[in-house]
Design an enzyme around this catalytic site. Structure first.
Site, short mmCIF file in Angstrom:
data_model
loop_
_atom_site.label_atom_id
_atom_site.label_comp_id
_atom_site.label_asym_id
_atom_site.label_seq_id
_atom_site.Cartn_x
_atom_site.Cartn_y
_atom_site.Cartn_z
N GLU A 72 0.91 -1.23 0.04
CA GLU A 72 0.07 -0.01 -0.01
C GLU A 72 0.93 1.21 -0.08
O GLU A 72 1.83 1.35 0.93
CB GLU A 72 -1.06 -0.03 1.25
CG GLU A 72 -2.04 1.28 1.19
CD GLU A 72 -2.60 1.23 2.44
OE1 GLU A 72 -3.61 1.86 2.58
OE2 GLU A 72 -2.28 0.79 3.43
N GLU B 119 5.18 4.55 3.85
CA GLU B 119 4.44 5.85 4.40
C GLU B 119 5.62 6.58 4.72
O GLU B 119 6.70 6.14 5.26
CB GLU B 119 3.85 5.55 5.63
CG GLU B 119 3.22 6.46 6.64
CD GLU B 119 2.74 7.90 5.46
OE1 GLU B 119 2.90 8.89 5.27
OE2 GLU B 119 1.47 7.22 4.78
N ASP C 9 -3.40 11.88 -1.93
CA ASP C 9 -3.66 13.25 -2.16
C ASP C 9 -4.05 13.75 -3.69
O ASP C 9 -3.24 13.12 -4.55
CB ASP C 9 -2.26 13.94 -1.78
CG ASP C 9 -2.31 15.43 -1.71
OD1 ASP C 9 -3.13 16.16 -2.43
OD2 ASP C 9 -1.47 16.00 -0.80
N LYS D 89 -4.44 20.98 -8.62
CA LYS D 89 -4.11 21.88 -9.52
C LYS D 89 -3.43 21.23 -10.65
O LYS D 89 -2.55 20.20 -10.27
CB LYS D 89 -3.06 23.02 -8.82
CG LYS D 89 -3.75 23.95 -7.86
CD LYS D 89 -3.01 24.84 -7.12
CE LYS D 89 -3.77 25.75 -6.06
NZ LYS D 89 -2.74 26.56 -5.55
N ASP E 288 -12.29 9.28 -2.24
CA ASP E 288 -13.67 10.08 -2.30
C ASP E 288 -13.50 11.14 -3.34
O ASP E 288 -14.64 11.94 -3.46
CB ASP E 288 -13.83 10.61 -1.07
CG ASP E 288 -12.70 11.70 -0.68
OD1 ASP E 288 -11.62 11.42 -0.63
OD2 ASP E 288 -13.10 13.02 -0.52
N THR F 32 -10.32 2.16 5.46
CA THR F 32 -9.45 3.12 5.78
C THR F 32 -10.00 3.76 6.76
O THR F 32 -11.26 4.19 6.99
CB THR F 32 -8.46 3.90 4.69
OG1 THR F 32 -9.52 4.89 4.34
CG2 THR F 32 -8.29 2.94 3.68
N GLU F 33 -9.14 4.76 7.45
CA GLU F 33 -9.68 5.82 8.40
C GLU F 33 -10.27 6.86 7.60
O GLU F 33 -11.54 7.33 8.08
CB GLU F 33 -8.47 6.49 9.13
CG GLU F 33 -7.56 5.68 10.18
CD GLU F 33 -6.53 4.75 9.46
OE1 GLU F 33 -5.86 3.99 10.26
OE2 GLU F 33 -6.28 4.81 8.29
N TYR F 34 -9.74 7.38 6.40
CA TYR F 34 -10.56 8.49 5.59
C TYR F 34 -11.65 7.77 5.16
O TYR F 34 -12.63 8.63 5.04
CB TYR F 34 -9.68 8.92 4.55
CG TYR F 34 -8.38 9.91 5.02
CD1 TYR F 34 -8.86 10.95 5.71
CD2 TYR F 34 -7.08 9.58 4.81
CE1 TYR F 34 -7.94 11.97 5.95
CE2 TYR F 34 -6.18 10.47 5.00
CZ TYR F 34 -6.53 11.74 5.86
OH TYR F 34 -5.58 12.46 6.19
N GLU F 35 -12.10 6.68 4.99
CA GLU F 35 -13.15 6.12 4.33
C GLU F 35 -14.16 5.98 5.26
O GLU F 35 -15.27 6.21 4.86
CB GLU F 35 -12.66 4.59 3.89
CG GLU F 35 -13.83 3.84 3.12
CD GLU F 35 -13.44 2.52 2.21
OE1 GLU F 35 -14.34 2.17 1.81
OE2 GLU F 35 -12.62 2.18 2.46
#
Length: 214
Positions: free
Chosen positions: A44, A69, A118, A122, A154, A191-194
């Protein structure tokens, strides 16, 4: 993402080389020895706090997982999770994704996960997106023939951009969902964000693509 400085993180990482692999480039082409078996390896890129890979490693004990990471203050959270779970099929690397090909050789990896990367919205920052063509080449150079990328986000704009990038690179689209949590997909590990985004009612996009090697 705002990072809280954790000055003790570097020492904690150094104290746990059985979980956060030191000098990972020394294992290039030989990662099976790190795990002590020949099970397939999935990585990942941007593993964050580790919720996804811990869940995947528990769900699939016959697959070896490696979390990549860059930020010490984040990976140390994943490390604490791993120490608690003591999963033999999960390792962490505190490295920049730009160095992947110094760490993994051809056929070292079977699958790459990109979760909530991320979006770099732009246009001038497109080259930084983890689905930009130069990153797709990096993944190809470490994957087995027919290796896959599994991608979740997302961000609709990033998803649309990535589908185009995958297509232009010549990847085969195996699966696509425009609303993952309302689909029939089974075995999803969040995931945490999910969790955060889905709880807020946001749509989650997911796709699987495969390299068509000659």
């Amino acid at each position: 993402m705002r990072l809280r400085n954790k000055p003790w993180a570097k020492d904690r990482i150094a104290e746990n080389p059985q979980y956060v692999v030191a000098n990972p480039e020394s294992h290039k082409g030989n990662w099976s020895k790190v795990f002590g078996n020949d099970n397939p390896i999935h990585i990942e890129v941007g593993t964050g706090k580790g919720q996804f890979l811990v869940g995947m490693a528990k769900q699939n004990p016959n697959v070896n997982y490696i979390g990549i990471e860059l930020f010490e203050s984040i990976i140390v959270v994943a490390l604490d999770r791993l120490i608690e779970e003591k999963l033999p099929n999960l390792k962490l690397l505190n490295v920049d994704a730009a160095t992947l090909n110094d760490i993994f050789g051809k056929n070292d990896v079977e699958r790459v996960y990109l979760n909530f990367s991320d979006p770099w919205p732009k246009n001038r920052h497109a080259k930084r997106r983890l689905t930009y063509k130069t990153f797709l080449k990096r993944y190809e150079d470490l994957l087995v023939d027919g290796g896959e990328i599994h991608f979740k986000t997302d961000n609709q704009g990033l998803f649309e951009y990535s589908l185009t990038s995958f297509s232009e690179y010549g990847l085969l689209l195996k699966y696509v969902s425009l609303d993952l949590h309302k689909s029939d997909f089974e075995g999803n590990v969040m995931t945490e964000y999910e969790e955060k985004f889905s709880n807020a009612g946001q749509r989650i996009y997911r796709c699987e693509v495969k390299y068509l090697n000659d």
